[in-house]
Scaffold this motif. Structure first.
Motif, PDB file in Angstrom:
ATOM      1  N   ASP A 241       0.815  -1.214   0.000  1.00 62.51           N
ATOM      2  CA  ASP A 241       0.000   0.000   0.000  1.00 62.51           C
ATOM      3  C   ASP A 241       0.852   1.269   0.000  1.00 62.51           C
ATOM      4  OD1 ASP A 241      -2.315  -1.464  -0.009  1.00 62.51           O
ATOM      5  OD2 ASP A 241      -2.654  -1.339   2.149  1.00 62.51           O
ATOM      6  N   TRP A 242       2.149   1.120   0.250  1.00 60.74           N
ATOM      7  CA  TRP A 242       3.041   2.275   0.265  1.00 60.74           C
ATOM      8  C   TRP A 242       3.538   2.645  -1.130  1.00 60.74           C
ATOM      9  CZ3 TRP A 242       4.485   5.611   4.119  1.00 60.74           C
ATOM     10  CH2 TRP A 242       4.127   5.267   5.424  1.00 60.74           C
ATOM     11  N   VAL A 243       3.245   1.844  -2.131  1.00 59.08           N
ATOM     12  CA  VAL A 243       3.667   2.178  -3.497  1.00 59.08           C
ATOM     13  C   VAL A 243       2.720   3.242  -4.034  1.00 59.08           C
ATOM     14  CG1 VAL A 243       4.160   1.325  -5.805  1.00 59.08           C
ATOM     15  CG2 VAL A 243       4.502  -0.170  -3.822  1.00 59.08           C
ATOM     16  N   PRO A 244       3.199   4.460  -4.300  1.00 59.52           N
ATOM     17  CA  PRO A 244       2.297   5.548  -4.704  1.00 59.52           C
ATOM     18  C   PRO A 244       1.768   5.371  -6.124  1.00 59.52           C
ATOM     19  CG  PRO A 244       4.580   6.291  -4.720  1.00 59.52           C
ATOM     20  CD  PRO A 244       4.590   4.911  -4.156  1.00 59.52           C
ATOM     21  N   THR A 245       0.734   6.127  -6.434  1.00 60.76           N
ATOM     22  CA  THR A 245       0.081   6.009  -7.743  1.00 60.76           C
ATOM     23  C   THR A 245       0.274   7.232  -8.635  1.00 60.76           C
ATOM     24  OG1 THR A 245      -1.979   6.904  -6.833  1.00 60.76           O
ATOM     25  CG2 THR A 245      -1.713   4.507  -6.775  1.00 60.76           C
ATOM     26  N   ALA A 246       0.733   8.348  -8.103  1.00 64.58           N
ATOM     27  CA  ALA A 246       0.875   9.577  -8.895  1.00 64.58           C
ATOM     28  C   ALA A 246       1.959   9.393  -9.964  1.00 64.58           C
ATOM     29  CB  ALA A 246       1.218  10.753  -7.994  1.00 64.58           C
ATOM     30  N   PRO A 247       1.877  10.134 -11.056  1.00 65.11           N
ATOM     31  CA  PRO A 247       2.883  10.028 -12.128  1.00 65.11           C
ATOM     32  C   PRO A 247       4.298  10.269 -11.621  1.00 65.11           C
ATOM     33  CG  PRO A 247       0.987  11.295 -12.882  1.00 65.11           C
ATOM     34  CD  PRO A 247       0.795  11.079 -11.414  1.00 65.11           C
ATOM     35  N   GLU A 248       5.240   9.472 -12.122  1.00 68.24           N
ATOM     36  CA  GLU A 248       6.672   9.611 -11.834  1.00 68.24           C
ATOM     37  C   GLU A 248       7.028   9.311 -10.377  1.00 68.24           C
ATOM     38  OE1 GLU A 248       9.134  10.347 -14.234  1.00 68.24           O
ATOM     39  OE2 GLU A 248       7.450   9.976 -15.570  1.00 68.24           O
ATOM     40  N   THR A 249       6.113   8.732  -9.597  1.00 63.10           N
ATOM     41  CA  THR A 249       6.409   8.358  -8.218  1.00 63.10           C
ATOM     42  C   THR A 249       6.676   6.857  -8.143  1.00 63.10           C
ATOM     43  OG1 THR A 249       4.072   8.001  -7.655  1.00 63.10           O
ATOM     44  CG2 THR A 249       4.974  10.217  -7.312  1.00 63.10           C
ATOM     45  N   SER A 250       7.244   6.417  -7.027  1.00 59.29           N
ATOM     46  CA  SER A 250       7.596   5.009  -6.879  1.00 59.29           C
ATOM     47  C   SER A 250       7.879   4.717  -5.413  1.00 59.29           C
ATOM     48  CB  SER A 250       8.832   4.680  -7.724  1.00 59.29           C
ATOM     49  OG  SER A 250       9.930   5.481  -7.317  1.00 59.29           O
ATOM     50  N   LEU A 251       8.125   3.454  -5.114  1.00 61.99           N
ATOM     51  CA  LEU A 251       8.604   3.058  -3.790  1.00 61.99           C
ATOM     52  C   LEU A 251      10.065   2.676  -3.950  1.00 61.99           C
ATOM     53  CD1 LEU A 251       7.868   2.488  -0.802  1.00 61.99           C
ATOM     54  CD2 LEU A 251       7.501   0.097  -1.476  1.00 61.99           C
ATOM     55  N   TYR A 252      10.946   3.428  -3.322  1.00 59.60           N
ATOM     56  CA  TYR A 252      12.378   3.166  -3.422  1.00 59.60           C
ATOM     57  C   TYR A 252      12.736   2.041  -2.452  1.00 59.60           C
ATOM     58  CZ  TYR A 252      17.418   3.935  -3.435  1.00 59.60           C
ATOM     59  OH  TYR A 252      18.774   3.766  -3.554  1.00 59.60           O
ATOM     60  N   LEU A 253      13.402   1.017  -2.974  1.00 58.18           N
ATOM     61  CA  LEU A 253      13.801  -0.144  -2.177  1.00 58.18           C
ATOM     62  C   LEU A 253      15.306  -0.086  -1.926  1.00 58.18           C
ATOM     63  CD1 LEU A 253      11.779  -2.790  -4.221  1.00 58.18           C
ATOM     64  CD2 LEU A 253      11.113  -1.775  -2.036  1.00 58.18           C
ATOM     65  N   ARG A 254      15.695  -0.241  -0.675  1.00 59.72           N
ATOM     66  CA  ARG A 254      17.109  -0.142  -0.303  1.00 59.72           C
ATOM     67  C   ARG A 254      17.556  -1.430   0.417  1.00 59.72           C
ATOM     68  NH1 ARG A 254      21.079   3.690   0.748  1.00 59.72           N
ATOM     69  NH2 ARG A 254      20.479   4.389  -1.347  1.00 59.72           N
ATOM     70  N   PRO A 255      18.047  -2.425  -0.324  1.00 62.32           N
ATOM     71  CA  PRO A 255      18.695  -3.575   0.313  1.00 62.32           C
ATOM     72  C   PRO A 255      20.106  -3.177   0.763  1.00 62.32           C
ATOM     73  CG  PRO A 255      17.889  -4.074  -1.918  1.00 62.32           C
ATOM     74  CD  PRO A 255      17.915  -2.592  -1.767  1.00 62.32           C
ATOM     75  N   PHE A 256      20.531  -3.671   1.912  1.00 60.20           N
ATOM     76  CA  PHE A 256      21.896  -3.385   2.353  1.00 60.20           C
ATOM     77  C   PHE A 256      22.405  -4.503   3.247  1.00 60.20           C
ATOM     78  CE2 PHE A 256      19.016  -1.384   5.311  1.00 60.20           C
ATOM     79  CZ  PHE A 256      19.584  -1.481   6.582  1.00 60.20           C
ATOM     80  N   MET A 257      23.713  -4.610   3.308  1.00 61.06           N
ATOM     81  CA  MET A 257      24.368  -5.682   4.044  1.00 61.06           C
ATOM     82  C   MET A 257      25.581  -5.111   4.773  1.00 61.06           C
ATOM     83  SD  MET A 257      26.216  -9.074   2.384  1.00 61.06           S
ATOM     84  CE  MET A 257      24.847  -9.363   1.273  1.00 61.06           C
ATOM     85  N   PHE A 258      25.804  -5.578   6.003  1.00 63.81           N
ATOM     86  CA  PHE A 258      26.950  -5.058   6.744  1.00 63.81           C
ATOM     87  C   PHE A 258      27.483  -6.098   7.716  1.00 63.81           C
ATOM     88  CE2 PHE A 258      23.171  -3.776   9.110  1.00 63.81           C
ATOM     89  CZ  PHE A 258      23.470  -4.179  10.402  1.00 63.81           C
ATOM     90  N   ALA A 259      28.763  -5.905   8.113  1.00 61.19           N
ATOM     91  CA  ALA A 259      29.422  -6.785   9.072  1.00 61.19           C
ATOM     92  C   ALA A 259      28.967  -6.419  10.483  1.00 61.19           C
ATOM     93  CB  ALA A 259      30.933  -6.638   8.946  1.00 61.19           C
TER      94      ALA A 259
END
Length: 370
Positions: free
Chosen positions: A138-156
């Motif tokens: 439900d957090w993925v927006p619908t307006a033009p040119e919008t999106s849900l940015y996904l940030r995978p990350f890994m750390f020690a």
């Protein structure tokens, strides 16, 4: 609640814990009306552990919140960390898609090899995105040119001050709704040419998506802002004359005959957006050259009319026209330049594919909510 994963490790399952303090529908709608970039985060996050003896284990989706770390965690002292960035797009029928997540997965594996971190299998990477979208779609927006940015990350995360690869690692995925990068329409940016600082060196970590590369660029980015520029351009660290990339985007030049030229170097991050744009250009019959490009070639090419357009490309902005390069003793182009015709045409084609407005000839799109 557990959800079975069709992965190589048969007993690997995602445990899902719902956030009891999730944002209300009304508050979420208000956020999505003007999300900005990287300011607000969804209700949940993915968390997967890795250890030297146990491999990848204990995958879960849990409420978004602070991460507890031992003060001796290796990442805090030696910067053993990598990340990725990609988007989830809402199509007209309400479905949710991502753009070339397999390429992001492979680039993360390459970054892991360079930073002595374990390689997350491609299917684990993609499934982690699906799992987060399953609870936070439900957090993925619908307006033009919008999106849900996904940030995978890994750390020690191992608590150990010895200088060696960590034996315990954490992998997370968080998400943030993103507004239109150019809300007032696409316009060219001005770039500051850094001659004092280098983004990465020969044999260094430039081709890995690791936080230290970005930390090293911040002082140069601040210098660019002092000169009224929106971004900074780095040159190679050996001769100081060949183009590398911007602080977070790759560069492409367009010649008068329609040829696209992009810098090639072992210290440049292999951009997925750039690779896609160049493929689309080749589909149209354009010649693409991947080679060393000097700042003098750019300067002289603009002066004699051989180079007619320039743009930067990356996940956040997709394609950004470059109007002017400013250096201490010269400029290239003009601050009031208009976006190039090919630049804007390629941007339109790529974003149309991402948002499902035109066919996807290369099967780059992957549905996440199915």
């Amino acid at each position: 609640m557990t959800i079975s994963l069709p992965l190589a490790q048969k007993d690997l399952t995602f445990a899902v814990t719902r956030n009891e303090s999730a944002v209300s529908d009304a508050d979420r709608a208000a956020i999505l009306a003007n999300p900005g970039f990287g300011k607000t985060f969804t209700d949940h996050m993915v968390d997967v552990c890795w250890s030297e003896h146990g491999g990848w284990h204990r995958p879960r989706v849990q409420p978004y919140g602070p991460i507890a770390l031992d003060p001796a965690a290796s990442v805090l002292h030696y910067g053993q960390e990598i990340f990725e960035g990609l988007k989830a797009y809402r199509h007209a029928d309400g479905s949710i898609w991502s753009f070339r997540p397999d390429a992001n997965a492979r680039r993360m594996q390459a970054s892991a090899r360079r930073m002595a971190l374990p390689e997350l299998p491609e299917e684990y990477f993609i499934e982690s995105l699906r799992q987060l979208v399953a609870v936070d779609g439900d957090w993925v927006p619908t307006a033009p040119e919008t999106s849900l940015y996904l940030r995978p990350f890994m750390f020690a995360k191992e608590a150990f001050l010895g200088v060696r690869p960590a034996h315990k690692v954490a992998y997370y995925v968080i998400a943030s709704p993103a507004g239109a990068y150019f809300p007032g329409g696409v316009s060219p940016v001005s770039i500051w040419l850094s001659t004092e600082y280098s983004r990465a060196g020969k044999g260094g970590t430039g081709a890995a998506k690791t936080g230290g590369n970005y930390a090293a660029s911040l002082v140069a980015q601040a210098e660019a802002a002092e000169h009224g520029c929106q971004q900074v351009l780095f040159l190679d660290s050996v001769e100081g004359r060949y183009l590398e990339e911007l602080g977070g985007m790759n560069i492409v030049l367009v010649k008068r005959d329609g040829t696209l030229v992009t810098p090639q170097s072992a210290s440049i991050l292999p951009g997925i957006t750039r690779d896609s744009v160049l493929h689309l250009a080749e589909d149209r019959g354009h010649t693409v050259e991947r080679r060393q490009v000097s700042i003098d070639e750019w300067r002289e090419g603009v002066a004699n009319g051989d180079i007619v357009e320039a743009f930067a490309c990356g996940t956040a902005a997709v394609i950004t026209p470059i109007g002017m390069i400013s250096a201490r003793d010269f400029t290239i182009g003009s601050a009031d330049a208009e976006p190039g015709e090919l630049t804007m045409s390629l941007r339109e084609e790529l974003t149309d594919i991402q948002y499902g407005r035109r066919p996807d000839p290369h099967d780059w799109m992957l549905r996440l909510d199915a």
